[in-house]
Enzyme design. Structure first.
Site, PDB file in Angstrom:
ATOM      1  N   GLY A 156       0.816  -1.198   0.000  1.00  0.00           N
ATOM      2  CA  GLY A 156       0.000   0.000   0.000  1.00  0.00           C
ATOM      3  C   GLY A 156       0.856   1.258   0.000  1.00  0.00           C
ATOM      4  N   CYS A 157       0.217   2.394  -0.270  1.00  0.00           N
ATOM      5  CA  CYS A 157       0.950   3.659  -0.384  1.00  0.00           C
ATOM      6  C   CYS A 157       1.447   4.144   0.974  1.00  0.00           C
ATOM      7  CB  CYS A 157       0.075   4.710  -1.056  1.00  0.00           C
ATOM      8  SG  CYS A 157      -1.577   4.887  -0.372  1.00  0.00           S
ATOM      9  N   TYR A 158       0.561   4.214   1.968  1.00  0.00           N
ATOM     10  CA  TYR A 158       1.008   4.624   3.296  1.00  0.00           C
ATOM     11  C   TYR A 158       2.078   3.679   3.846  1.00  0.00           C
ATOM     12  CZ  TYR A 158      -2.802   8.075   3.845  1.00  0.00           C
ATOM     13  OH  TYR A 158      -3.640   9.156   3.719  1.00  0.00           O
ATOM     14  N   THR A 160       4.377   1.931   2.398  1.00  0.00           N
ATOM     15  CA  THR A 160       5.684   2.154   1.794  1.00  0.00           C
ATOM     16  C   THR A 160       6.375   3.354   2.432  1.00  0.00           C
ATOM     17  OG1 THR A 160       4.926   1.204  -0.298  1.00  0.00           O
ATOM     18  CG2 THR A 160       6.889   2.591  -0.373  1.00  0.00           C
ATOM     19  N   GLU A 317       6.617  10.410  -1.131  1.00  0.00           N
ATOM     20  CA  GLU A 317       6.525   9.563  -2.317  1.00  0.00           C
ATOM     21  C   GLU A 317       5.268   9.950  -3.071  1.00  0.00           C
ATOM     22  OE1 GLU A 317       5.982   5.641  -0.628  1.00  0.00           O
ATOM     23  OE2 GLU A 317       3.816   5.930  -0.507  1.00  0.00           O
TER      24      GLU A 317
END
Length: 347
Positions: A156-158, A160, A317
């Site tokens: 997932g984005c968070y 990472t 990011e």
């Protein structure tokens, strides 16, 4: 030149569109199949005019059926589908001999009970959990596992933005694993193409708010990976915020310092010296989303708060890039035996 026939299942969302952009430009990817129930029969160029006249833009969306995907010749398929839905396609495609990179949460967790706790439903394919590789190539030993994998669970984005700054410090015993507190800010695209009024322009513009508190679903995979690094279960506090930008994530994490503060720089540099998509900014240099959007980079800075005895970690990011599509392409490169950076050199 080696060309890998590639499919994107669920290609009409924000992450799907970013995957298409990257794969259309990729020197070794031959996009042979894109699926969408909504746009079946329409071309990429008509649904996404920005891709008009790009090689491959005449490709037509088809219905998301495993046999049709197999008939297209696809060797590797990206699943840009909601959790709970992706597992069905992963199972069918793997049975047909197609490698799968899943961008949903269906295979990120090792424990099906944790999945049920956080996602509120029994796991749809528990027999595949032990086969799946958590696709964060920068973690120790993970790139080798991705190269051999048939099923990659793309992070997932968070997670990472939180896991990469913390893992080296946990492995080195420099911070207390039970003292971690994280606040993150994400652009609205992180919610996907939702019809929820909270993500509409008039509600999100000129406004910042926390959401999904106190138990965001991504906590499950964050705590899993941090626990592996720490060698002990980790329970942490995480508060996500929605900010009025299209994409980008900015995260600030703090934890009690239990080791030598002078070792922080050394530990991070040793962990990421040969990792092409991690950029270390140095001490007292916070990260900025404007420097990472539309790239596969994660920028990491840090500081030590002598007054509180805590270390501060800063990361930035692109939630659609390193937090989703481009990180998945990074795994694709490894699975296909390509250079890890292939198709991801954009700045």
């Amino acid at each position: 030149m080696q060309m890998i026939k590639t499919a994107v299942v669920g290609a009409s969302g924000y992450t799907g569109m970013e995957l298409l952009r990257l794969l259309l430009m990729h020197p070794n990817a031959q996009l042979c199949c894109v699926t969408s129930r909504q746009y079946a029969g329409e071309s990429l160029a008509s649904v996404f005019p920005r891709f008009a006249k790009a090689d491959g833009s005449a490709l037509t969306f088809i219905q998301p059926e495993a046999k049709l995907i197999k008939d297209s010749g696809a060797e590797i398929a990206f699943l840009a589908l909601p959790h709970g839905v992706a597992a069905e396609y992963a199972t069918a495609l793997l049975e047909l001999g197609i490698k799968v990179i899943d961008l949903s949460a269906d295979f990120r967790l090792n424990d099906q009970q944790v999945y049920e706790e956080f996602y509120g439903t029994p796991h749809p394919a528990p027999e595949l959990l032990q086969q799946a590789v958590y696709g964060m190539p920068e973690l120790q030993g993970r790139s080798e596992a991705i190269r051999e994998a048939q099923l990659v669970a793309s992070p997932g984005c968070y997670p990472t933005s939180i896991i990469l700054p913390l893992v080296p410090l946990l492995e080195a015993g420099l911070i207390d694993p039970q003292s971690i507190v994280t606040c993150s800010m994400s652009g609205v695209s992180g919610a996907g193409k939702s019809s929820n009024v909270l993500f509409s322009f008039c509600e999100a513009n000129e406004s910042v708010r926390a959401y999904s508190v106190p138990k965001h679903r991504h906590l499950s995979e964050i705590e899993q990976e941090l626990g592996i690094a720490a060698g002990t279960p980790v329970t942490m506090s995480f508060t996500p915020h929605l900010v009025p930008t299209h994409n980008g994530i900015c995260t600030t994490t703090s934890a009690l310092l239990t080791g030598d503060a002078s070792k922080i720089s050394e530990v991070l540099e040793k962990a990421y010296a040969d990792k092409p998509f991690v950029r270390l900014l140095g001490e007292n240099n916070p990260a900025d989303t404007k420097n990472v959007t539309r790239t596969n980079f994660i920028d990491i800075g840090w500081a030590v708060d002598q007054r509180t005895g805590r270390v501060l970690l800063y990361s930035a990011e692109d939630n659609l890039g390193k937090g989703a599509a481009s990180q998945a392409v990074q795994s694709f490169n490894l699975m296909a035996g390509l250079e890890e950076q292939a198709g991801l050199h954009n700045l």
